[in-house]
Design a protein around this motif. Structure first.
Motif, PDB file in Angstrom:
ATOM      1  N   ALA A   1       1.312  -1.502   0.476  1.00  0.00           N
ATOM      2  CA  ALA A   1      -0.024   0.231  -0.051  1.00  0.00           C
ATOM      3  C   ALA A   1       1.422   1.531   0.133  1.00  0.00           C
ATOM      4  N   ILE A   2       2.060   1.811   0.772  1.00  0.00           N
ATOM      5  CA  ILE A   2       2.582   2.013   0.714  1.00  0.00           C
ATOM      6  C   ILE A   2       3.118   2.896  -0.655  1.00  0.00           C
ATOM      7  N   ILE A   3       3.671   1.550  -1.077  1.00  0.00           N
ATOM      8  CA  ILE A   3       4.079   1.357  -1.848  1.00  0.00           C
ATOM      9  C   ILE A   3       3.648   2.103  -3.517  1.00  0.00           C
ATOM     10  N   LEU A   4       2.511   1.421  -3.352  1.00  0.00           N
ATOM     11  CA  LEU A   4       1.538   2.216  -4.130  1.00  0.00           C
ATOM     12  C   LEU A   4       0.787   3.782  -4.211  1.00  0.00           C
ATOM     13  N   ILE A   5       0.414   4.127  -3.197  1.00  0.00           N
ATOM     14  CA  ILE A   5       0.975   5.412  -3.278  1.00  0.00           C
ATOM     15  C   ILE A   5       1.583   6.232  -3.047  1.00  0.00           C
ATOM     16  N   PHE A   6       2.969   6.062  -2.704  1.00  0.00           N
ATOM     17  CA  PHE A   6       3.821   6.635  -3.811  1.00  0.00           C
ATOM     18  C   PHE A   6       4.638   6.516  -5.051  1.00  0.00           C
TER      19      PHE A   6
END
Length: 136
Positions: A23-28
């Motif tokens: 999820a953090i990677i997708l938001i980034f």
């Protein structure tokens, strides 16, 4: 029954460190794509809609797993009450009581505990007369 199994697996997956990292990677990546799309309304709408839908679905998933965990906990406590000789068997049927009755019972338990002092080794130093709560 199928929903419960699927919900349990999804809850385990959703709560994993890998999913959080994903999820953090997708938001980034979404943030990095902003300049490509000139930070337009559609670009913002994608993240808003996605997070809203995911949150909406997660509420049901969390509620399902919470209900299951609560049921399991109740069954374990019921079994402990059932096999303990000094336990108040009236506690096994608390689910049938309404809010006023539960508050009255809570008040009685507070009163029972007010007069007792427990030493550091766990022994009761001063004890009031025990009330039989099976007569509630």
């Amino acid at each position: 029954m199928k929903f419960a199994k699927i919900a349990q697996k999804l809850a385990l997956w959703a709560g994993s460190p890998r999913t959080f990292l994903g999820a953090i990677i997708l938001i980034f990546l979404w943030g990095l794509s902003g300049p490509i799309f000139h930070f337009n309304d559609t670009w913002q709408l994608i993240i808003n809609t996605s997070t809203t839908i995911i949150t909406f679905l997660m509420v049901f998933l969390i509620q399902n797993t919470q209900n299951r965990d609560t049921d399991i906990l109740h069954l374990k406590v019921d079994e402990l009450l059932r096999v303990t000789k000094e336990a108040q068997n009236a506690m096994l049927g608390l689910e049938a009581l309404d809010l006023k009755e539960l508050e009255a019972l809570r008040k009685r338990y507070r009163q029972l505990g007010e007069g007792e002092t427990i030493s550091l080794d766990g022994t009761v130093v001063e004890e009031n007369n025990k009330q039989d709560l099976n007569k509630c």
